[in-house]
Design a protein around this motif. Structure first.
Motif, PDB file in Angstrom:
ATOM      1  N   LEU A   1      37.151  46.431  36.686  1.00  0.00           N
ATOM      2  CA  LEU A   1      36.540  47.710  37.044  1.00  0.00           C
ATOM      3  C   LEU A   1      37.131  48.242  38.354  1.00  0.00           C
ATOM      4  N   LEU A   2      37.334  47.339  39.314  1.00  0.00           N
ATOM      5  CA  LEU A   2      37.921  47.737  40.596  1.00  0.00           C
ATOM      6  C   LEU A   2      39.331  48.310  40.418  1.00  0.00           C
ATOM      7  N   SER A   3      40.047  47.762  39.454  1.00  0.00           N
ATOM      8  CA  SER A   3      41.429  48.220  39.246  1.00  0.00           C
ATOM      9  C   SER A   3      41.495  49.650  38.720  1.00  0.00           C
ATOM     10  N   GLN A   4      40.384  50.140  38.173  1.00  0.00           N
ATOM     11  CA  GLN A   4      40.366  51.492  37.612  1.00  0.00           C
ATOM     12  C   GLN A   4      39.741  52.508  38.576  1.00  0.00           C
ATOM     13  N   ALA A   5      39.248  52.060  39.713  1.00  0.00           N
ATOM     14  CA  ALA A   5      38.538  52.938  40.646  1.00  0.00           C
ATOM     15  C   ALA A   5      39.483  53.456  41.734  1.00  0.00           C
ATOM     16  N   ASP A   6      39.028  54.575  42.388  1.00  0.00           N
ATOM     17  CA  ASP A   6      39.797  55.129  43.507  1.00  0.00           C
ATOM     18  C   ASP A   6      38.828  55.846  44.434  1.00  0.00           C
TER      19      ASP A   6
ATOM     20  N   VAL B   1      29.619  49.197  46.649  1.00  0.00           N
ATOM     21  CA  VAL B   1      29.140  47.955  46.016  1.00  0.00           C
ATOM     22  C   VAL B   1      29.316  48.100  44.514  1.00  0.00           C
ATOM     23  N   PHE B   2      30.197  47.266  43.952  1.00  0.00           N
ATOM     24  CA  PHE B   2      30.446  47.260  42.512  1.00  0.00           C
ATOM     25  C   PHE B   2      29.568  46.154  41.885  1.00  0.00           C
ATOM     26  N   SER B   3      28.724  46.544  40.959  1.00  0.00           N
ATOM     27  CA  SER B   3      27.821  45.588  40.301  1.00  0.00           C
ATOM     28  C   SER B   3      28.071  45.580  38.805  1.00  0.00           C
ATOM     29  N   VAL B   4      28.244  44.398  38.265  1.00  0.00           N
ATOM     30  CA  VAL B   4      28.412  44.198  36.825  1.00  0.00           C
ATOM     31  C   VAL B   4      27.256  43.332  36.344  1.00  0.00           C
ATOM     32  N   LEU B   5      26.615  43.753  35.245  1.00  0.00           N
ATOM     33  CA  LEU B   5      25.447  43.031  34.726  1.00  0.00           C
ATOM     34  C   LEU B   5      25.648  42.719  33.249  1.00  0.00           C
ATOM     35  N   GLU B   6      25.055  41.604  32.826  1.00  0.00           N
ATOM     36  CA  GLU B   6      25.119  41.213  31.420  1.00  0.00           C
ATOM     37  C   GLU B   6      23.768  40.641  31.013  1.00  0.00           C
ATOM     38  N   LYS B   7      23.330  41.023  29.805  1.00  0.00           N
ATOM     39  CA  LYS B   7      22.037  40.541  29.326  1.00  0.00           C
ATOM     40  C   LYS B   7      22.005  39.008  29.328  1.00  0.00           C
ATOM     41  N   ALA B   8      20.846  38.468  29.755  1.00  0.00           N
ATOM     42  CA  ALA B   8      20.712  37.001  29.870  1.00  0.00           C
ATOM     43  C   ALA B   8      20.061  36.373  28.648  1.00  0.00           C
TER      44      ALA B   8
ATOM     45  N   ILE C   1      33.720  57.584  45.458  1.00  0.00           N
ATOM     46  CA  ILE C   1      34.362  56.731  44.474  1.00  0.00           C
ATOM     47  C   ILE C   1      34.648  57.528  43.219  1.00  0.00           C
ATOM     48  N   TYR C   2      35.788  57.233  42.621  1.00  0.00           N
ATOM     49  CA  TYR C   2      36.125  57.891  41.365  1.00  0.00           C
ATOM     50  C   TYR C   2      36.391  56.816  40.323  1.00  0.00           C
ATOM     51  N   LEU C   3      35.697  56.963  39.182  1.00  0.00           N
ATOM     52  CA  LEU C   3      35.937  56.121  38.010  1.00  0.00           C
ATOM     53  C   LEU C   3      35.854  57.017  36.786  1.00  0.00           C
ATOM     54  N   PRO C   4      36.678  56.788  35.806  1.00  0.00           N
ATOM     55  CA  PRO C   4      36.608  57.618  34.597  1.00  0.00           C
ATOM     56  C   PRO C   4      35.270  57.432  33.886  1.00  0.00           C
ATOM     57  N   HIS C   5      34.872  58.430  33.124  1.00  0.00           N
ATOM     58  CA  HIS C   5      33.600  58.354  32.404  1.00  0.00           C
ATOM     59  C   HIS C   5      33.622  57.207  31.400  1.00  0.00           C
TER      60      HIS C   5
ATOM     61  N   TYR D   1      22.025  38.903  34.091  1.00  0.00           N
ATOM     62  CA  TYR D   1      22.796  38.242  35.140  1.00  0.00           C
ATOM     63  C   TYR D   1      23.603  39.321  35.845  1.00  0.00           C
ATOM     64  N   SER D   2      23.578  39.327  37.169  1.00  0.00           N
ATOM     65  CA  SER D   2      24.295  40.373  37.919  1.00  0.00           C
ATOM     66  C   SER D   2      25.218  39.738  38.948  1.00  0.00           C
ATOM     67  N   LEU D   3      26.370  40.406  39.138  1.00  0.00           N
ATOM     68  CA  LEU D   3      27.311  39.994  40.178  1.00  0.00           C
ATOM     69  C   LEU D   3      27.764  41.254  40.914  1.00  0.00           C
ATOM     70  N   SER D   4      27.461  41.286  42.207  1.00  0.00           N
ATOM     71  CA  SER D   4      27.787  42.464  43.021  1.00  0.00           C
ATOM     72  C   SER D   4      28.808  42.080  44.082  1.00  0.00           C
ATOM     73  N   TYR D   5      29.706  43.091  44.369  1.00  0.00           N
ATOM     74  CA  TYR D   5      30.745  42.851  45.373  1.00  0.00           C
ATOM     75  C   TYR D   5      30.787  44.034  46.331  1.00  0.00           C
ATOM     76  N   ASN D   6      30.677  43.758  47.632  1.00  0.00           N
ATOM     77  CA  ASN D   6      30.696  44.791  48.675  1.00  0.00           C
ATOM     78  C   ASN D   6      32.123  44.872  49.221  1.00  0.00           C
ATOM     79  N   THR D   7      32.790  45.997  48.927  1.00  0.00           N
ATOM     80  CA  THR D   7      34.199  46.138  49.309  1.00  0.00           C
ATOM     81  C   THR D   7      34.414  47.372  50.185  1.00  0.00           C
ATOM     82  N   SER D   8      35.420  47.329  51.027  1.00  0.00           N
ATOM     83  CA  SER D   8      35.814  48.463  51.884  1.00  0.00           C
ATOM     84  C   SER D   8      37.054  49.110  51.266  1.00  0.00           C
ATOM     85  N   TRP D   9      36.990  50.475  51.066  1.00  0.00           N
ATOM     86  CA  TRP D   9      38.046  51.155  50.296  1.00  0.00           C
ATOM     87  C   TRP D   9      38.557  52.360  51.090  1.00  0.00           C
ATOM     88  N   PRO D  10      39.874  52.428  51.392  1.00  0.00           N
ATOM     89  CA  PRO D  10      40.403  53.594  52.127  1.00  0.00           C
ATOM     90  C   PRO D  10      40.632  54.793  51.185  1.00  0.00           C
TER      91      PRO D  10
END
Length: 453
Positions: free
Chosen positions: A49-54, A144-151, A60-64, A125-134
């Motif tokens: 997901l991070l690789s597709q963001a800007d 903060v990018f968060s990815v969740l999956e049903k448990a 933040i920009y991510l495609p729909h 289940y959730s995993l969040s990452y706090n990143t600094s982006w120029p």
């Protein structure tokens, strides 16, 4: 509760505790392993997901629609959300549009893994990452990018694994308990055999313990057998001493009975009667003390004195002539003058008394008492003119309770008692025929036990 039951209960408690600890440990290990795998999986998705963001001017920009098609389906179990540094929702996947989720924010540059619950109570289940982006101007913004999956699927599989662990642990516990039961049964088999043998001893079905238990129990069985044998010998000794006591008291009681008869017929004056009765009563007291001492100490010799054969035998013959007055026994006494033996006085009284009593009891009219010595030993013999003893029955008369003449009074303890006493002095007793074809009992006493005066 028996030893086997106690051991089985202790084994059950210990093995049960170990099995429970193992089951809990395996469950925890499986949970940690599953969570680690989920975390690594969500991290890879987050990187995708991070690789597709800007970042454009701090936004933040991510495609729909993103590359991972699961984010583009409304009912997908996989969700994604992006928050700005103010905690505002900056972007979310199509699959997350119908869900409202509140997630904790990790520290800058950190990952945060955990469980989240939506408004419908669905676990993720959730995993969040706090990143600094120029941005394009080089200004940094935090997202903060968060990815969740049903448990649900994972939790269901985890519950199945828990059941498998529980059932497997239970089966292992059951197998261990069966093995422990078999070990206890085999280990206690010698002890159970020992217990049965002791019960048989108590019931009289067995005389002693065997020596075929185990290496550990055989010494104890040997000690128990020694104790049992000692107790039996002690009981037999008490029984024998009581029998000897009753036998030894017969002569003084018979004398007292004769004195009573003489007193009734006015054949004896009061002074002589009193002296004779006191003498016999003292004799009875000495006999009781002597037999009680033998019951306690066995055949151990007590106090040694020089016993005069002339005096001792003379007193015995005088008493027996009163007891067997109606038989009118003629007694010839030939004792070497001054002959004495160094021994216990009561022992010698029992020996001479029993030998002479047998001669008076079975003799018809003649009894001879002889005593002499040579360089190695001194000798004492008593002969009678009774029926004698057949050669094939001579050995048995020295056994306790054996009487060849069932019509005569007595219990058959006299000669057995004599032989027991003489054995402690290493003396010998022999049987032969007298000059009247009756019985002749001869005693040989080794010289090292005697002295002459």
């Amino acid at each position: 509760m028996s030893i086997a039951q106690r051991l089985f209960l202790i084994s059950f408690l210990i093995l049960g505790f170990i099995a429970l600890a193992v089951a809990v440990g395996l469950g925890k290990a499986h949970s940690l392993n599953v969570e680690t795998l989920i975390r690594e999986r969500l991290k890879l998705i987050n990187y995708s997901l991070l690789s597709q963001a800007d970042n454009f001017s701090g936004e933040i920009y991510l495609p729909h629609t993103v590359n991972d098609e699961r984010f583009n389906e409304e009912d997908s179990p996989l969700l994604a959300q992006v928050y700005d540094d103010q905690g505002r929702l900056a972007w979310r996947s199509i699959s997350a549009t119908t869900h409202q989720l509140s997630l904790p924010q990790p520290e800058a540059g950190q990952w945060l893994f955990g469980l989240a619950v939506d408004e419908q109570g669905q676990n993720y289940y959730s995993l969040s990452y706090n990143t600094s982006w120029p941005d394009e101007f080089g200004r940094h913004s935090r997202f903060v990018f968060s990815v969740l999956e049903k448990a649900d699927g994972y939790q269901e599989r985890q519950r199945n694994v828990y059941w498998i662990i529980a059932i497997s642990t239970g089966l292992v516990l059951l197998a261990l308990l069966l093995l422990q039961w078999l070990i206890v049964r085999l280990s206690l088999k010698p002890l159970q055999k020992l217990s049965r043998d002791i019960q048989n001893l108590n019931s009289g079905d067995q005389e002693k313990l065997s020596s075929s238990y185990s290496k550990d129990l055989n010494p104890m069985a040997l000690d128990l057998n020694l104790m049992i044998d000692n107790e039996r010998r002690q009981r037999q000794r008490y029984h024998d001493r009581m029998a000897d006591l009753s036998h030894s008291l017969k002569t003084p009681l018979s004398v007292l009975r004769g004195l009573s008869h003489e007193a009734e017929e006015d054949l004896i004056d009061k002074k002589q009667l009193s002296q004779s009765m006191n003498k016999q009563l003292r004799r009875m007291r000495d006999i009781v003390d002597y037999q009680l001492q033998r019951a306690v100490t066995g055949n151990q010799q007590a106090s040694f004195v020089a016993v005069s054969l002339e005096q001792e035998v003379g007193a015995i013959i005088k008493a027996l002539q009163k007891v067997y007055l109606d038989k009118n026994i003629q007694c010839q006494i030939n004792i070497e003058k001054g002959l004495s033996v160094y021994a216990d006085e009561q022992d010698m009284a029992e020996v001479f008394g029993n030998l002479c009593d047998n001669a008076f009891k079975y003799g018809k009219s003649q009894v001879a008492v002889d005593a002499w010595q040579d360089k190695k030993a001194w000798y004492f013999s008593v002969s009678d003119d009774g029926p004698g003893i057949p050669e094939n029955e001579q050995d048995s008369i020295f056994e306790r309770g054996v009487r060849l003449d069932s019509q005569a009074e007595g219990q058959g303890f006299g000669l057995a008692l004599v032989r027991e006493i003489l054995a402690s002095y290493q003396a010998e007793l022999s049987l032969s025929s007298s000059q009247w074809q009756g019985a002749k009992l001869q005693l040989r006493f080794p010289k090292h036990n005697s002295s002459t005066s």
